[in-house]
Design an enzyme around this catalytic site. Structure first.
Site, PDB file in Angstrom:
ATOM      1  N   GLU A  29       0.835  -1.299  -0.039  1.00  0.00           N
ATOM      2  CA  GLU A  29       0.027   0.105  -0.138  1.00  0.00           C
ATOM      3  C   GLU A  29       0.905   1.296  -0.136  1.00  0.00           C
ATOM      4  O   GLU A  29       1.924   1.254   0.312  1.00  0.00           O
ATOM      5  CB  GLU A  29      -1.049  -0.055   1.213  1.00  0.00           C
ATOM      6  CG  GLU A  29      -0.148   0.019   2.577  1.00  0.00           C
ATOM      7  CD  GLU A  29      -0.781   0.868   3.601  1.00  0.00           C
ATOM      8  OE1 GLU A  29      -1.165   1.964   3.399  1.00  0.00           O
ATOM      9  OE2 GLU A  29      -0.608   0.344   4.819  1.00  0.00           O
ATOM     10  N   LYS A 164      -3.796  -1.356  14.508  1.00  0.00           N
ATOM     11  CA  LYS A 164      -3.044  -0.596  15.404  1.00  0.00           C
ATOM     12  C   LYS A 164      -3.575  -0.183  16.666  1.00  0.00           C
ATOM     13  O   LYS A 164      -4.808  -0.462  17.058  1.00  0.00           O
ATOM     14  CB  LYS A 164      -3.017   1.022  14.642  1.00  0.00           C
ATOM     15  CG  LYS A 164      -2.699   1.023  13.189  1.00  0.00           C
ATOM     16  CD  LYS A 164      -2.594   2.519  12.589  1.00  0.00           C
ATOM     17  CE  LYS A 164      -2.626   2.433  11.022  1.00  0.00           C
ATOM     18  NZ  LYS A 164      -3.661   1.933  10.480  1.00  0.00           N
TER      19      LYS A 164
END
Ligand code: PSU
Ligand code: MN
Length: 308
Positions: A29, A164
């Site tokens: 990405e 995260k």
């Protein structure tokens, strides 16, 4: 008509070669490059991820939209342009790609945007740092990353160090369960927390080598249209110290509250505040974990290719 015809796609030569010779390809990405890491570390990390995929015997395909075309494999100068903080390119989730293409613009793809493109091209593996997920306080804000729905929709094995740690990890795992996305630990029975090895949750499944992962994903794909989350913890030596991690989390939450930040900006603002509060230690950890994930993704892509 070729079903891909409406989408302008430019494949790098090495990606074309890999596809015709049946070599493994790993999608990478670019939101982490454009919005997730500070300059110039972002550019170094992008290059190191590509090198890690190559060292594992697979071919990297870094994905972005440049001048209205989906690029699969970027030239070094294109990567440098995306990494340039002065350009502030758009952040593209899966839903944004069509409009960005039509407007002739540039954009960096998130996990969701990247796996949408990968799936359209038959690329089965992708690497990132930490998957997006349910934000803390989502009960009020409804802020849940489109990465989760994308994983339920596109058949791509995503290698990430969990989600995260700024997120509500428990809620995210529940959503992945509901969405039918398998979560498999790589040599761990605990769900990783991005900068930390253990986010505090057990995993039901753990696999110990890339060949086993390839078998699991191949079997899963017969039954289900979803991707698979391969949860790969940061190496012990690279883990962020627990107190620093707590300080980073507090700073990240304060930055969002102070700026009344919403939408796409939330995650980048939190990551930048985390970096500030930890004196850059979170950036070093992020770099280490995403490069390691790219290497593992390369080994999985190779194992999948060898099964064909
Ligand atoms: N992993 C990182 N850094 C990042 C990201 C992942 O180590 O910046 C990016 C990915 O592109 C992911 C996005 O899809 O963060 C999630 O953003 P949001 O929470 O807005 O969905
Ligand atoms: Mn969001």
């Amino acid at each position: 008509m070729d079903p891909l015809a409406p989408l302008p796609v430019v494949l790098a030569d090495e990606v074309v070669d890999a596809r015709s010779s049946g070599r493994g390809v790993v999608a990478l990405e670019t939101t982490i490059v454009a919005h997730g890491l500070p300059h110039p570390v972002n550019l170094e990390v992008a290059a190191a991820c590509e090198a890690a995929v190559r060292a594992a015997g697979a071919v990297p395909a870094t994905i972005a939209v440049v001048g209205g075309a989906v690029r699969v494999g970027l030239a070094p100068e294109e990567l440098a342009a995306l990494a340039d903080p002065d350009r502030a390119v758009a952040k593209l989730s899966a839903r944004d790609v069509g409009a960005c293409v039509a407007s002739g613009g540039d954009g960096a793809t998130t996990v969701a945007g990247t796996i949408a493109v990968a799936a359209a091209l038959g690329i089965a593996v992708m690497a990132t740092g930490g998957l997006g997920g349910v934000h803390r306080g989502a009960r009020e804000t409804y802020d849940e990353s489109a990465d989760l729905v994308a994983l339920s929709r596109y058949p791509v094995c995503v290698v990430a160090s969990g989600v995260k740690s700024i997120l509500d990890v428990g809620a995210t795992l529940e959503r992945l369960d509901t969405l039918g996305v398998p979560v498999v630990g790589y040599r761990t029975g605990r769900f990783p927390g991005f900068y930390r090895r253990d986010a505090g949750f057990d995993l039901e499944w753990s696999l110990a080598d890339p060949v086993q992962v390839a078998r699991a994903f191949d079997a899963h794909r017969v039954l289900s249209p979803t991707g698979l989350l391969l949860a790969h913890p940061i190496a012990e030596a690279d883990e962020l110290d627990d107190d620093l991690h707590r300080a980073g989390l507090a700073a990240a939450e304060a930055a969002v509250a102070r700026g009344a930040v919403t939408g796409k900006a939330v995650t980048p603002v939190m990551l930048a505040a985390f970096a500030g509060a930890t004196g850059g230690a979170s950036v070093a950890a992020n770099r280490a974990l995403v490069v390691a994930n790219a290497g593992l993704a390369g080994r999985v892509a190779r194992a999948l290719a060898e099964r064909r």
